[in-house]
Scaffold this motif. Structure first.
Motif, mmCIF file in Angstrom:
data_model
loop_
_atom_site.group_PDB
_atom_site.id
_atom_site.type_symbol
_atom_site.label_atom_id
_atom_site.label_comp_id
_atom_site.label_asym_id
_atom_site.label_seq_id
_atom_site.Cartn_x
_atom_site.Cartn_y
_atom_site.Cartn_z
ATOM 1 N N ILE A 18 0.859 -1.203 0.000
ATOM 2 C CA ILE A 18 0.000 0.000 0.000
ATOM 3 C C ILE A 18 0.889 1.244 0.000
ATOM 4 O O ILE A 18 0.684 2.169 -0.788
ATOM 5 C CB ILE A 18 -0.972 -0.001 1.206
ATOM 6 C CG1 ILE A 18 -1.945 -1.175 1.116
ATOM 7 C CG2 ILE A 18 -1.750 1.319 1.277
ATOM 8 C CD1 ILE A 18 -2.832 -1.379 2.353
ATOM 9 N N ASP A 19 1.894 1.257 0.874
ATOM 10 C CA ASP A 19 2.791 2.421 0.950
ATOM 11 C C ASP A 19 3.467 2.701 -0.385
ATOM 12 O O ASP A 19 3.713 3.851 -0.738
ATOM 13 C CB ASP A 19 3.876 2.178 2.017
ATOM 14 C CG ASP A 19 3.304 2.332 3.415
ATOM 15 O OD1 ASP A 19 2.195 2.893 3.531
ATOM 16 O OD2 ASP A 19 3.942 1.867 4.386
ATOM 17 N N VAL A 196 -15.806 0.154 9.491
ATOM 18 C CA VAL A 196 -15.258 -0.988 8.746
ATOM 19 C C VAL A 196 -15.792 -2.278 9.342
ATOM 20 O O VAL A 196 -15.574 -2.578 10.515
ATOM 21 C CB VAL A 196 -13.707 -0.994 8.788
ATOM 22 C CG1 VAL A 196 -13.156 -2.217 8.058
ATOM 23 C CG2 VAL A 196 -13.142 0.279 8.190
ATOM 24 N N GLY A 197 -16.515 -3.025 8.525
ATOM 25 C CA GLY A 197 -17.004 -4.340 8.949
ATOM 26 C C GLY A 197 -16.539 -5.362 7.931
ATOM 27 O O GLY A 197 -16.383 -5.041 6.754
ATOM 28 N N ILE A 210 -5.963 0.052 3.940
ATOM 29 C CA ILE A 210 -6.091 0.727 2.634
ATOM 30 C C ILE A 210 -6.862 2.047 2.769
ATOM 31 O O ILE A 210 -6.499 3.058 2.169
ATOM 32 C CB ILE A 210 -6.682 -0.219 1.551
ATOM 33 C CG1 ILE A 210 -6.492 0.391 0.167
ATOM 34 C CG2 ILE A 210 -8.131 -0.543 1.721
ATOM 35 C CD1 ILE A 210 -5.772 -0.529 -0.748
ATOM 36 N N TYR A 211 -7.890 2.063 3.623
ATOM 37 C CA TYR A 211 -8.649 3.316 3.800
ATOM 38 C C TYR A 211 -7.807 4.346 4.557
ATOM 39 O O TYR A 211 -7.931 5.549 4.309
ATOM 40 C CB TYR A 211 -10.002 3.055 4.481
ATOM 41 C CG TYR A 211 -11.071 2.645 3.490
ATOM 42 C CD1 TYR A 211 -10.987 1.418 2.837
ATOM 43 C CD2 TYR A 211 -12.133 3.480 3.161
ATOM 44 C CE1 TYR A 211 -11.931 1.034 1.896
ATOM 45 C CE2 TYR A 211 -13.093 3.103 2.220
ATOM 46 C CZ TYR A 211 -12.983 1.885 1.590
ATOM 47 O OH TYR A 211 -13.919 1.510 0.654
ATOM 48 N N LYS A 212 -6.950 3.857 5.465
ATOM 49 C CA LYS A 212 -6.051 4.758 6.194
ATOM 50 C C LYS A 212 -5.118 5.473 5.210
ATOM 51 O O LYS A 212 -4.750 6.621 5.381
ATOM 52 C CB LYS A 212 -5.223 3.917 7.179
ATOM 53 C CG LYS A 212 -4.987 4.602 8.517
ATOM 54 C CD LYS A 212 -3.894 3.965 9.339
ATOM 55 C CE LYS A 212 -4.128 2.560 9.790
ATOM 56 N NZ LYS A 212 -2.989 1.964 10.496
ATOM 57 N N HIS A 213 -4.740 4.759 4.161
ATOM 58 C CA HIS A 213 -3.845 5.308 3.146
ATOM 59 C C HIS A 213 -4.535 6.427 2.353
ATOM 60 O O HIS A 213 -3.885 7.354 1.879
ATOM 61 C CB HIS A 213 -3.462 4.165 2.193
ATOM 62 C CG HIS A 213 -2.518 4.559 1.106
ATOM 63 N ND1 HIS A 213 -1.184 4.805 1.326
ATOM 64 C CD2 HIS A 213 -2.721 4.750 -0.233
ATOM 65 C CE1 HIS A 213 -0.605 5.126 0.177
ATOM 66 N NE2 HIS A 213 -1.514 5.098 -0.774
ATOM 67 N N LEU A 219 -11.090 5.319 11.627
ATOM 68 C CA LEU A 219 -11.724 4.120 11.064
ATOM 69 C C LEU A 219 -12.240 3.290 12.226
ATOM 70 O O LEU A 219 -11.461 2.858 13.083
ATOM 71 C CB LEU A 219 -10.719 3.344 10.214
ATOM 72 C CG LEU A 219 -10.294 4.133 8.969
ATOM 73 C CD1 LEU A 219 -8.953 3.691 8.446
ATOM 74 C CD2 LEU A 219 -11.357 4.034 7.882
ATOM 75 N N ILE A 220 -13.546 3.135 12.286
ATOM 76 C CA ILE A 220 -14.145 2.456 13.442
ATOM 77 C C ILE A 220 -14.373 0.992 13.098
ATOM 78 O O ILE A 220 -15.101 0.662 12.149
ATOM 79 C CB ILE A 220 -15.485 3.117 13.843
ATOM 80 C CG1 ILE A 220 -15.293 4.631 14.032
ATOM 81 C CG2 ILE A 220 -16.046 2.485 15.107
ATOM 82 C CD1 ILE A 220 -16.581 5.402 14.224
#
Ligand SMILES: NC(=O)c1ccc[n+]([C@@H]2O[C@H](COP(=O)([O-])OP(=O)(O)OC[C@H]3O[C@@H](n4cnc5c(N)ncnc54)[C@H](O)[C@@H]3O)[C@@H](O)[C@H]2O)c1
Length: 460
Positions: A18-19, A196-197, A210-213, A219-220
């Motif tokens: 991802i990075d 996120v589930g 990926i969403y953090k990126h 992100l819960i």
């Protein structure tokens, strides 16, 4: 571009990919929500492909013509990611899915004419994914769905025994329900927490990484997909019910001669009050649909469940008829008959400052007024000189206002916020105004000589 089976990789290896932006992303459904999502992924550096069945939309994108002009901030990003080829768009799902490691679904989930959730697009895409998805992919549903849809239906639809595709074994399935507000999507993507589930822990971790990126937000982590979807629906149903409550108060306060604007402003000073505003109805692709989605889930258990949600819908759906009653009352005072009047609808969007008329209360108001024989004119800054509901919309407010017998403010677009009562008195022969959005000051209306009815405002 690495084409590793990310589901089977260790999390730290996935983080490194991802990075280095070595993960391929595909967003299926690049409409109001999907396109800004795809652009955000591409801007983060990940190569992103948008897939959509709408050929006109894809051609527009290919011609570098940004299709969401009312979505601030995305025009520049669109140009940037198209030019550096981080973002491309196509109608050909079959070419893209086998090469995508992350697949995000942002497909429409409306309801049918009986208010039953309609998952046709989602079902049709999932059936195609069954034969196209590569082992190791992660599939994320951002569309708003009922709690349990993933667990009870989606997994069965996508798993493929012949191709040995199995959720939690070699593909990951999760949800990240979208909560952004049209017209403010960029702002919301930068501040609203995301849920996120997933069907398994590994998928939940991958989605989070990926969403953090891409998004600088909290992100819960949810215990499963159905809880994440329940949260998404709960927040919108909360609004639907609270709006129904203030709509009922509005009707009562008109009779009691109390101005709801003053009540709400003062009530809002109390720490545990959360302000909601009355209006001509609750439209759009989210609130009404989300209430019916939860009602549909509840119905499978008992018809008696969620009575309040049902009642809230009933109240909100009755508001266009109340607006017509206000209009009739005002016309009566101005010695005019609805049957022989020209009525101007100011604003047709379901909410301010967006070009979107999905389930707008304006549609019901207009169709009812037509039944009474009224002639309808429309002015909406987002729909100038075009055809909507079979009516040619006006290009210029100054021109159309002088032609009509009365006007109803249906949408609180910014362009209407500073309209003064004198504007109407100077342009209209008999200035008859119904304000459903609390824009006009009632004392100024009286002073200027308007025949005025305001939703929840009492007579002046
Ligand atoms: N618009 C909102 O305010 C909002 C906010 C939060 C969540 N959502 C949810 O997000 C989801 C998407 O909503 P939206 O407003 O972006 O819808 P939209 O109609 O604007 O976009 C959906 C896109 O999917 C495409 N599509 C439909 N069927 C397809 C298929 N079979 N294959 C490929 N593409 C297909 C359409 O052509 C369209 O471009 C819905 O579940 C909605 O409830 C919407």
């Amino acid at each position: 571009m690495s084409q590793k089976e990310i589901f089977s990789l260790e999390l730290n290896k996935i983080k490194k990919l991802i990075d280095k932006n070595e993960i391929s992303v595909c967003i299926i459904g690049i409409g109001r929500i999907g396109l800004p999502t795809a652009l955000s992924f591409a801007k983060s550096g990940l190569r992103t492909v948008g897939v959509d069945i709408n050929e006109e939309l894809i051609n527009k994108i290919k011609n570098k013509d940004f299709p969401l002009k009312d979505e601030p901030g995305y025009q520049e990003i669109f140009e940037q990611v198209i030019n550096n080829e981080k973002f491309t768009a196509t109608t050909k799902m079959e070419d893209i899915i086998p090469n995508s490691q992350i697949i995000i679904l942002s497909l429409p989930t409306p309801m049918d004419e009986n208010n039953i959730p309609d998952y046709t697009s989602l079902r049709s895409v999932v059936k195609q994914l069954k034969n196209l998805v590569r082992s190791g992919s992660i599939i994320i549903v951002e569309s708003t769905i009922e709690p349990g849809f993933i667990e009870n239906e989606f997994i069965n639809l996508i798993e493929n025994e012949e191709r040995e595709i199995k959720a939690g074994k070699n593909i990951g399935i999760g949800v990240c329900p979208e909560t952004a507000n049209p017209g403010e999507i960029m702002k919301d993507f930068e501040k609203l927490p995301r849920l996120v589930g997933a069907t398994d822990k590994k998928t939940s971790q991958i989605i989070t990484e990926i969403y953090k990126h891409v998004f600088p937000v909290e992100l819960i982590k949810m215990p499963n997909c159905k809880t994440a979807n329940a949260v998404k629906l709960t927040t919108n149903i909360f609004r639907d019910i609270n709006i129904a409550f203030v709509n009922e108060l509005a009707i009562l306060f008109e009779k009691l001669g109390i101005d709801i604007k003053i009540v709400l402003e003062a009530a809002d000073k109390k720490y545990n009050f959360q302000i909601h505003f009355p209006g001509a109805g609750v439209g759009g692709p989210c609130l009404p649909v989300n209430s019916y989605q939860m009602l549909n889930s509840a119905k499978e258990i008992s018809e008696d469940l969620l009575k309040m949600v049902k009642l809230g819908r009933e109240i909100n759906e009755s508001m266009p008829y109340h607006v017509i009653d206000l209009l009739k009352d005002a016309l009566n005072e101005g010695n005019k008959q609805l049957e022989s009047s020209k009525i101007l609808i100011l604003g047709i969007s379901y909410k301010p400052n967006v070009k979107d008329i999905q389930l707008s209360p304006a549609e019901v108001i207009i169709s009812e007024l037509k039944k009474f024989g009224a002639e309808i004119r429309i002015f909406d800054p987002y729909f100038k000189a075009t055809s909507v509901y079979g009516i040619e919309t006006a290009k210029d407010l100054d021109e159309v206002i002088s032609e009509v017998d009365a006007a109803i403010i249906v949408t609180a677009h910014n362009e209407f916020q500073n309209i003064k009562p004198e504007y109407f008195t100077s342009k209209m022969k008999t200035p008859i105004i119904v304000d459903t959005r609390g824009i006009i000051d009632i004392h100024a209306a009286k002073k200027a000589g308007l025949v005025f009815r305001g939703l929840g405002r009492g007579k002046i």
